[in-house]
Design an enzyme around this catalytic site. Structure first.
Site, PDB file in Angstrom:
ATOM      1  N   GLU A 100      32.175  44.567  33.168  1.00 15.88           N
ATOM      2  CA  GLU A 100      32.732  43.212  33.114  1.00 15.88           C
ATOM      3  C   GLU A 100      31.915  42.281  34.006  1.00 15.88           C
ATOM      4  O   GLU A 100      31.327  42.709  35.007  1.00 15.88           O
ATOM      5  CB  GLU A 100      34.178  43.224  33.623  1.00 15.88           C
ATOM      6  CG  GLU A 100      35.224  43.177  32.530  1.00 15.88           C
ATOM      7  CD  GLU A 100      35.350  41.807  31.845  1.00 15.88           C
ATOM      8  OE1 GLU A 100      34.418  40.981  31.924  1.00 15.88           O
ATOM      9  OE2 GLU A 100      36.400  41.583  31.229  1.00 15.88           O
ATOM     10  N   ASP A 104      39.562  38.919  37.215  1.00 11.45           N
ATOM     11  CA  ASP A 104      40.358  37.865  37.847  1.00 11.45           C
ATOM     12  C   ASP A 104      41.813  38.372  37.885  1.00 11.45           C
ATOM     13  O   ASP A 104      42.185  39.114  38.788  1.00 11.45           O
ATOM     14  CB  ASP A 104      40.163  36.595  37.003  1.00 11.45           C
ATOM     15  CG  ASP A 104      40.839  35.359  37.548  1.00 11.45           C
ATOM     16  OD1 ASP A 104      41.402  35.417  38.645  1.00 11.45           O
ATOM     17  OD2 ASP A 104      40.804  34.318  36.880  1.00 11.45           O
ATOM     18  N   ASP A 160      30.301  31.441  32.380  1.00  8.70           N
ATOM     19  CA  ASP A 160      30.155  30.081  31.865  1.00  8.70           C
ATOM     20  C   ASP A 160      31.339  29.187  32.202  1.00  8.70           C
ATOM     21  O   ASP A 160      32.418  29.666  32.542  1.00  8.70           O
ATOM     22  CB  ASP A 160      30.027  30.119  30.341  1.00  8.70           C
ATOM     23  CG  ASP A 160      31.349  30.442  29.665  1.00  8.70           C
ATOM     24  OD1 ASP A 160      31.994  31.427  30.073  1.00  8.70           O
ATOM     25  OD2 ASP A 160      31.751  29.701  28.743  1.00  8.70           O
TER      26      ASP A 160
HETATM   27  P1  5GP Z   1      41.114  38.083  33.690  1.00 10.80           P
HETATM   28  O1  5GP Z   1      41.610  38.561  32.348  1.00 10.80           O
HETATM   29  O2  5GP Z   1      40.778  39.198  34.643  1.00 10.80           O
HETATM   30  O3  5GP Z   1      42.036  37.072  34.313  1.00 10.80           O
HETATM   31  O4  5GP Z   1      39.820  37.258  33.425  1.00 10.80           O
HETATM   32  C1  5GP Z   1      38.699  37.865  32.968  1.00 10.80           C
HETATM   33  C2  5GP Z   1      37.811  36.915  32.211  1.00 10.80           C
HETATM   34  O5  5GP Z   1      38.114  35.567  32.527  1.00 10.80           O
HETATM   35  C3  5GP Z   1      36.379  37.138  32.589  1.00 10.80           C
HETATM   36  O6  5GP Z   1      35.774  38.062  31.742  1.00 10.80           O
HETATM   37  C4  5GP Z   1      35.813  35.747  32.445  1.00 10.80           C
HETATM   38  O7  5GP Z   1      35.428  35.544  31.118  1.00 10.80           O
HETATM   39  C5  5GP Z   1      36.963  34.844  32.760  1.00 10.80           C
HETATM   40  N1  5GP Z   1      36.972  34.398  34.167  1.00 10.80           N
HETATM   41  C6  5GP Z   1      37.834  34.729  35.141  1.00 10.80           C
HETATM   42  N2  5GP Z   1      37.512  34.120  36.284  1.00 10.80           N
HETATM   43  C7  5GP Z   1      36.421  33.366  36.026  1.00 10.80           C
HETATM   44  C8  5GP Z   1      35.596  32.515  36.821  1.00 10.80           C
HETATM   45  O8  5GP Z   1      35.774  32.285  38.033  1.00 10.80           O
HETATM   46  N3  5GP Z   1      34.549  31.942  36.181  1.00 10.80           N
HETATM   47  C9  5GP Z   1      34.293  32.131  34.867  1.00 10.80           C
HETATM   48  N4  5GP Z   1      33.240  31.514  34.364  1.00 10.80           N
HETATM   49  N5  5GP Z   1      35.026  32.929  34.090  1.00 10.80           N
HETATM   50  C10 5GP Z   1      36.081  33.542  34.672  1.00 10.80           C
END
Ligand code: 5GP
Length: 177
Positions: A100, A104, A160
């Site tokens: 990954e 987040d 991005d």
């Molecule tokens: P999660 O499902 O863990 O909340 O988020 C994962 C996805 O969210 C990552 O693969 C990414 O695409 C996006 N994401 C989460 N945090 C960020 C961030 O700070 N910057 C960017 N560009 N994408 C993020």
């Protein structure tokens, strides 16, 4: 400072710092998997950079492929994930390492891991370039992490902001948050 879709981003992690952190992950991954021929599965789009950087540091026999989950809009994680697509390889009996760009809330990676578990891998691990430990509260362990960062929105090295910024070297953080 760079501006993407009207938002300002400032340098946060240098390419050199990121390189060193990925070196360390590669050493750990190589030690864990040795000759067991792991299958790396990068989660597109963002993981292409980390996948490439990690793989080129590994001298162990391994395979790499990519899957896709579209899930993220704007600067906050929506928490909704779609179906895992693009799994072509035989997963049963394989040592799978999901790659990954960033973890987040962990919703995306949890969905990916659950979908892959149904295919009976010998083992499944997660390697992420970045982790936001203040946000991530899932029980699922993130086995390999290059760098932990605070709860800020970042771009660069595959990450991005609405399509822009993936090409920036190192990591940039949004200004004013
Ligand atoms: P999660 O499902 O863990 O909340 O988020 C994962 C996805 O969210 C990552 O693969 C990414 O695409 C996006 N994401 C989460 N945090 C960020 C961030 O700070 N910057 C960017 N560009 N994408 C993020």
């Amino acid at each position: 400072m760079v501006t993407l879709h009207g938002k300002n981003f400032e340098p946060f992690i240098s390419p050199q710092q990121l390189d060193a952190a990925i070196d360390a992950v590669a050493t750990k991954v190589a030690a864990r998997y040795g000759d067991s021929v792991p299958l790396f599965l990068g989660v597109l789009n963002g993981s292409y950079f980390f996948a490439s950087e990690l793989i080129k540091r590994l001298a162990i026999p391994c395979e790499i492929s990519f899957v896709k989950v579209a899930s993220y809009h704007g600067t906050v994680s929506s928490g909704t994930v779609r179906e895992l697509i693009g799994v072509q390889e035989r997963i049963a009996g394989r040592h799978v390492v999901v790659l990954e760009d960033i973890v987040d809330t962990g919703n995306t990676i949890t969905h990916v891991v659950e979908a892959l578990r149904e295919k009976s891998p010998a083992s499944i691990a997660i390697a992420s370039m970045l982790l936001k430990p203040d946000v991530y509260k899932k029980d699922l362990p993130v086995d390999f992490v290059a760098m932990e960062i605070p709860n800020v929105f970042v771009v660069g090295s595959g990450l991005d902001h609405d399509g822009l910024g993936r090409n920036l070297p190192g990591i940039y953080r949004i200004n004013g948050h």
